[in-house]
Scaffold this active site. Sequence first.
Site, short mmCIF file in Angstrom:
data_model
loop_
_atom_site.label_atom_id
_atom_site.label_comp_id
_atom_site.label_asym_id
_atom_site.label_seq_id
_atom_site.Cartn_x
_atom_site.Cartn_y
_atom_site.Cartn_z
CG HIS A 99 -9.23 -31.66 -24.29
ND1 HIS A 99 -8.53 -30.97 -23.34
CD2 HIS A 99 -10.37 -32.09 -23.69
CE1 HIS A 99 -9.21 -30.99 -22.20
NE2 HIS A 99 -10.34 -31.67 -22.39
CD GLU A 168 -14.35 -30.16 -22.72
OE1 GLU A 168 -14.72 -30.94 -21.86
OE2 GLU A 168 -13.19 -30.18 -23.20
P1 PGA Z 1 -13.39 -32.17 -16.08
O1 PGA Z 1 -12.68 -32.30 -17.50
O2 PGA Z 1 -14.69 -32.95 -16.18
O3 PGA Z 1 -12.41 -32.80 -15.11
O4 PGA Z 1 -13.63 -30.72 -15.83
C1 PGA Z 1 -13.43 -32.09 -18.70
C2 PGA Z 1 -12.51 -32.07 -19.89
O5 PGA Z 1 -11.39 -31.53 -19.78
O6 PGA Z 1 -12.85 -32.60 -20.95
#
Ligand code: PGA
Length: 249
Positions: A99, A168
């Site tokens: 992550h 992401e």
């Molecule tokens: P968020 O986080 O939905 O609060 O933007 C997503 C993530 O960090 O996996």
Amino acid sequence: MKNKKKIVIANWKMNLSLKESLALTGQIKKKISRLNLVDKQAILCPDFLAITEISKILKKSKITLGAQDVFYEGKGAFTGQVSPKNLQTTGCQYVIVGHSEKRALGEDYQTINKKAKAVIAEKMIPIICVGETLAERKKGQSDKVVANQIKQATVSLGKKGKFLLAYEPIWSISTSGSGQVIDSQEAARMFAVIKKVLSSRFINYLLIYGGSVSPKTIADFSKIEDVSGVLVGGASLKADSFIQLLKNA
Ligand code: PGA
């Protein structure tokens, strides 16, 4: 690989106390049991402390258990780490690896690759995270950065190794402070780049989007061609909101 169900992964990060994690799990379980969400899959990723208790709550439910991280070694003198085997024995089936918040603390893609392989070796499924920073995007490097991250994260994973690839964009994460979110067209373009990198190498992967997903915006992302679901932080922290995400996915 095709997935008929839309997947909604809750990443609770370090936001909840043990008591809150258990209460939220109970609420979500109760609400889901009243719904007929046959075409949706819910995966909850609590912190390590809550995982064994939550696994008991989730027994005989339709909800799947995941973890936010793991270590790549099986056993030994690794203070503070949790092994893939120990996670697997709790009933955990998915593990987020790499992550961006771990990468910000120094985790590199060599380590992420080791973790992904260790997770697969224990018959669990890694959720491998990739995504560019705002600075990289501004310099026009997004495609190259993400392609490189994928290549490094998937070294010798094996053609049949099963994994989820979560794109992401770091600047789109709700707590990133950028105040910006990628639009679904640009996300679709990025997924086309990602597919190009993956499709010649692997057959058992699914694509996931993450970054500021809300009940209002989830369909924009979950309906992108070949995208199987979403990874959600903030909007997964309340039972009603999480259920709404599942309904709208
Ligand atoms: P968020 O986080 O939905 O609060 O933007 C997503 C993530 O960090 O996996």
